[in-house]
Design a protein around this motif. Structure first.
Motif, PDB file in Angstrom:
ATOM      1  N   SER A 127      39.853  49.474 -39.831  1.00 25.18           N
ATOM      2  CA  SER A 127      41.025  48.629 -39.604  1.00 25.18           C
ATOM      3  C   SER A 127      41.158  47.676 -40.788  1.00 25.18           C
ATOM      4  CB  SER A 127      40.852  47.841 -38.295  1.00 25.18           C
ATOM      5  OG  SER A 127      41.941  46.967 -38.110  1.00 25.18           O
ATOM      6  N   SER A 128      42.103  47.965 -41.678  1.00 25.93           N
ATOM      7  CA  SER A 128      42.211  47.197 -42.921  1.00 25.93           C
ATOM      8  C   SER A 128      43.243  46.079 -42.878  1.00 25.93           C
ATOM      9  CB  SER A 128      42.504  48.134 -44.093  1.00 25.93           C
ATOM     10  OG  SER A 128      43.677  48.872 -43.873  1.00 25.93           O
ATOM     11  N   SER A 129      44.057  46.022 -41.838  1.00 24.10           N
ATOM     12  CA  SER A 129      45.023  44.941 -41.667  1.00 24.10           C
ATOM     13  C   SER A 129      45.469  44.916 -40.212  1.00 24.10           C
ATOM     14  CB  SER A 129      46.236  45.144 -42.588  1.00 24.10           C
ATOM     15  OG  SER A 129      47.015  46.240 -42.149  1.00 24.10           O
ATOM     16  N   ASP A 130      46.338  43.994 -39.883  1.00 28.76           N
ATOM     17  CA  ASP A 130      46.849  43.925 -38.511  1.00 28.76           C
ATOM     18  C   ASP A 130      47.631  45.184 -38.134  1.00 28.76           C
ATOM     19  OD1 ASP A 130      45.749  41.429 -38.161  1.00 28.76           O
ATOM     20  OD2 ASP A 130      47.630  40.351 -38.579  1.00 28.76           O
ATOM     21  N   TRP A 131      48.182  45.871 -39.126  1.00 25.96           N
ATOM     22  CA  TRP A 131      49.055  47.007 -38.847  1.00 25.96           C
ATOM     23  C   TRP A 131      48.606  48.314 -39.485  1.00 25.96           C
ATOM     24  CZ3 TRP A 131      50.728  47.623 -43.834  1.00 25.96           C
ATOM     25  CH2 TRP A 131      50.783  46.463 -44.613  1.00 25.96           C
ATOM     26  N   GLY A 132      47.544  48.310 -40.288  1.00 24.31           N
ATOM     27  CA  GLY A 132      47.142  49.533 -40.974  1.00 24.31           C
ATOM     28  C   GLY A 132      45.668  49.845 -40.853  1.00 24.31           C
ATOM     29  N   GLU A 133      45.351  51.139 -41.031  1.00 26.94           N
ATOM     30  CA  GLU A 133      43.964  51.587 -40.995  1.00 26.94           C
ATOM     31  C   GLU A 133      43.762  52.705 -42.011  1.00 26.94           C
ATOM     32  OE1 GLU A 133      43.595  52.538 -36.849  1.00 26.94           O
ATOM     33  OE2 GLU A 133      44.555  54.486 -37.063  1.00 26.94           O
ATOM     34  N   ARG A 134      42.509  52.837 -42.447  1.00 22.36           N
ATOM     35  CA  ARG A 134      42.144  53.803 -43.477  1.00 22.36           C
ATOM     36  C   ARG A 134      41.107  54.760 -42.923  1.00 22.36           C
ATOM     37  NH1 ARG A 134      43.243  51.356 -48.606  1.00 22.36           N
ATOM     38  NH2 ARG A 134      44.390  49.440 -48.206  1.00 22.36           N
ATOM     39  N   GLY A 135      41.278  56.039 -43.199  1.00 26.32           N
ATOM     40  CA  GLY A 135      40.319  57.043 -42.759  1.00 26.32           C
ATOM     41  C   GLY A 135      39.514  57.567 -43.933  1.00 26.32           C
ATOM     42  N   PHE A 136      38.227  57.766 -43.693  1.00 27.40           N
ATOM     43  CA  PHE A 136      37.353  58.246 -44.759  1.00 27.40           C
ATOM     44  C   PHE A 136      36.204  59.039 -44.156  1.00 27.40           C
ATOM     45  CE2 PHE A 136      35.709  54.223 -43.348  1.00 27.40           C
ATOM     46  CZ  PHE A 136      34.332  54.357 -43.390  1.00 27.40           C
ATOM     47  N   CYS A 137      35.557  59.852 -44.988  1.00 24.28           N
ATOM     48  CA  CYS A 137      34.360  60.586 -44.574  1.00 24.28           C
ATOM     49  C   CYS A 137      33.164  59.672 -44.768  1.00 24.28           C
ATOM     50  CB  CYS A 137      34.194  61.852 -45.408  1.00 24.28           C
ATOM     51  SG  CYS A 137      32.648  62.727 -45.049  1.00 24.28           S
ATOM     52  N   ASN A 138      32.409  59.420 -43.696  1.00 19.80           N
ATOM     53  CA  ASN A 138      31.259  58.528 -43.839  1.00 19.80           C
ATOM     54  C   ASN A 138      30.011  59.258 -44.341  1.00 19.80           C
ATOM     55  OD1 ASN A 138      29.800  59.542 -41.551  1.00 19.80           O
ATOM     56  ND2 ASN A 138      31.041  58.256 -40.211  1.00 19.80           N
ATOM     57  N   ALA A 139      30.123  60.561 -44.610  1.00 16.15           N
ATOM     58  CA  ALA A 139      29.010  61.285 -45.229  1.00 16.15           C
ATOM     59  C   ALA A 139      29.078  61.166 -46.758  1.00 16.15           C
ATOM     60  CB  ALA A 139      29.019  62.751 -44.811  1.00 16.15           C
ATOM     61  N   CYS A 140      30.280  61.320 -47.333  1.00 10.78           N
ATOM     62  CA  CYS A 140      30.398  61.282 -48.797  1.00 10.78           C
ATOM     63  C   CYS A 140      31.245  60.117 -49.311  1.00 10.78           C
ATOM     64  CB  CYS A 140      30.956  62.596 -49.325  1.00 10.78           C
ATOM     65  SG  CYS A 140      32.669  62.922 -48.841  1.00 10.78           S
ATOM     66  N   GLU A 167      54.004  43.256 -52.952  1.00 10.89           N
ATOM     67  CA  GLU A 167      53.219  43.107 -51.729  1.00 10.89           C
ATOM     68  C   GLU A 167      54.088  42.604 -50.584  1.00 10.89           C
ATOM     69  OE1 GLU A 167      49.319  40.719 -49.982  1.00 10.89           O
ATOM     70  OE2 GLU A 167      49.806  40.557 -52.110  1.00 10.89           O
ATOM     71  N   ALA A 168      54.918  41.598 -50.842  1.00  7.25           N
ATOM     72  CA  ALA A 168      55.777  41.035 -49.788  1.00  7.25           C
ATOM     73  C   ALA A 168      56.739  42.086 -49.241  1.00  7.25           C
ATOM     74  CB  ALA A 168      56.542  39.832 -50.321  1.00  7.25           C
ATOM     75  N   GLU A 169      57.279  42.927 -50.097  1.00  6.11           N
ATOM     76  CA  GLU A 169      58.198  43.973 -49.646  1.00  6.11           C
ATOM     77  C   GLU A 169      57.485  45.006 -48.775  1.00  6.11           C
ATOM     78  OE1 GLU A 169      61.420  44.092 -53.304  1.00  6.11           O
ATOM     79  OE2 GLU A 169      59.451  45.030 -53.599  1.00  6.11           O
ATOM     80  N   VAL A 170      56.280  45.392 -49.159  1.00  9.32           N
ATOM     81  CA  VAL A 170      55.521  46.370 -48.382  1.00  9.32           C
ATOM     82  C   VAL A 170      55.115  45.784 -47.028  1.00  9.32           C
ATOM     83  CG1 VAL A 170      53.401  47.742 -48.284  1.00  9.32           C
ATOM     84  CG2 VAL A 170      54.693  47.596 -50.428  1.00  9.32           C
ATOM     85  N   VAL A 171      54.599  44.568 -47.048  1.00  7.11           N
ATOM     86  CA  VAL A 171      54.197  43.918 -45.790  1.00  7.11           C
ATOM     87  C   VAL A 171      55.400  43.775 -44.857  1.00  7.11           C
ATOM     88  CG1 VAL A 171      53.333  41.775 -44.782  1.00  7.11           C
ATOM     89  CG2 VAL A 171      52.195  42.761 -46.778  1.00  7.11           C
ATOM     90  N   ALA A 172      56.546  43.382 -45.391  1.00  7.46           N
ATOM     91  CA  ALA A 172      57.755  43.243 -44.573  1.00  7.46           C
ATOM     92  C   ALA A 172      58.175  44.583 -43.979  1.00  7.46           C
ATOM     93  CB  ALA A 172      58.889  42.639 -45.390  1.00  7.46           C
ATOM     94  N   LEU A 173      58.054  45.635 -44.769  1.00  6.89           N
ATOM     95  CA  LEU A 173      58.446  46.970 -44.307  1.00  6.89           C
ATOM     96  C   LEU A 173      57.610  47.409 -43.108  1.00  6.89           C
ATOM     97  CD1 LEU A 173      60.064  49.626 -44.870  1.00  6.89           C
ATOM     98  CD2 LEU A 173      58.116  50.315 -46.271  1.00  6.89           C
ATOM     99  N   PHE A 174      56.301  47.244 -43.212  1.00  9.57           N
ATOM    100  CA  PHE A 174      55.432  47.715 -42.129  1.00  9.57           C
ATOM    101  C   PHE A 174      55.262  46.711 -40.997  1.00  9.57           C
ATOM    102  CE2 PHE A 174      54.162  50.651 -45.511  1.00  9.57           C
ATOM    103  CZ  PHE A 174      54.347  51.836 -44.824  1.00  9.57           C
ATOM    104  N   SER A 175      55.279  45.444 -41.280  1.00  7.88           N
ATOM    105  CA  SER A 175      55.081  44.468 -40.195  1.00  7.88           C
ATOM    106  C   SER A 175      56.344  44.299 -39.356  1.00  7.88           C
ATOM    107  CB  SER A 175      54.611  43.121 -40.744  1.00  7.88           C
ATOM    108  OG  SER A 175      55.555  42.569 -41.629  1.00  7.88           O
ATOM    109  N   SER A 176      57.501  44.694 -39.871  1.00  6.56           N
ATOM    110  CA  SER A 176      58.732  44.608 -39.085  1.00  6.56           C
ATOM    111  C   SER A 176      58.756  45.647 -37.979  1.00  6.56           C
ATOM    112  CB  SER A 176      59.957  44.773 -39.984  1.00  6.56           C
ATOM    113  OG  SER A 176      60.018  46.084 -40.515  1.00  6.56           O
ATOM    114  N   ASP A 177      57.931  46.703 -38.122  1.00  7.78           N
ATOM    115  CA  ASP A 177      57.853  47.759 -37.110  1.00  7.78           C
ATOM    116  C   ASP A 177      57.063  47.316 -35.886  1.00  7.78           C
ATOM    117  OD1 ASP A 177      59.290  49.404 -38.746  1.00  7.78           O
ATOM    118  OD2 ASP A 177      57.565  50.502 -39.503  1.00  7.78           O
TER     119      ASP A 177
END
Length: 137
Positions: free
Chosen positions: A59-72, A126-136
Motif C-alpha cells: 500500500s503505497s498511498s491512500d489510493w494506490g498499491e504496488r505489486g511485486f515478486c517477493n522472491a526476486c 504530481e498535483a495533477e496525478v494526485v487530483a486525477l486519482f484522488s477525485s475517484d
C-alpha cells in the motif's frame, strides 16, 4: 499477453489497453527501480496471476498499491486500491508489442535535472496525478 518477474515465480496474463508507455518520475518509483519505471495501462480486470505464491502488494498511498515478486523483487504493477485502474511494468511482458510508444511522463516536477527523454510526451505534475486519482475516491 503473458508476463512474469525475473525469477519466474510470479507469472500473469493481461490484456493491454493500448500501446502507450508511461514513465513515472515519483520518488517511490525512482527509489524502487534506481531510475524510472516504464508502464503500460491494462484493460480493467484483465490482470490475472497464474503463479502468485510470491506475489506481494504494498500500500503505497491512500489510493494506490504496488505489486511485486517477493522472491526476486521485480516490480510488476501499480493499481488503484479499488482496481479501477492498473498499469504493469512494460518490461515484465514476455513479448512486448512492437508498436509501443513513449507518450507520457508523470510526476514531471519530481524529475531530477540530470536526465531527460528526447521523446515529445504529455507531461503531468504530481498535483495533477494526485487530483486525477484522488477525485475517484
Amino acid at each position: 499477453m503473458k508476463g512474469q518477474c525475473v525469477c519466474g515465480e510470479t507469472a500473469f496474463t493481461v490484456t493491454l489497453k493500448d500501446q502507450n508507455v508511461h514513465v513515472c518520475h515519483c520518488s517511490i518509483c525512482r527509489r524502487q527501480t534506481s531510475g524510472v519505471i516504464m508502464t503500460v495501462d491494462t484493460v480493467q480486470g484483465s490482470l490475472n496471476f497464474d503463479k502468485q505464491k510470491y506475489l506481494s502488494v504494498y500500500s503505497s498511498s491512500d489510493w494506490g498499491e504496488r505489486g511485486f515478486c517477493n522472491a526476486c523483487g521485480t516490480n510488476l504493477f501499480w493499481r488503484t486500491k479499488d482496481h479501477s485502474y492498473c498499469n504493469i511494468n512494460v518490461f515484465s511482458l514476455e513479448e512486448a508489442p512492437e508498436d509501443l510508444k513513449l507518450d507520457m511522463e508523470i510526476y514531471i516536477d519530481n524529475k531530477p535535472e540530470f536526465y531527460s527523454f528526447s521523446n515529445r510526451t504529455k507531461k503531468m505534475t504530481e498535483a495533477e496525478v494526485v487530483a486525477l486519482f484522488s477525485s475517484d475516491q
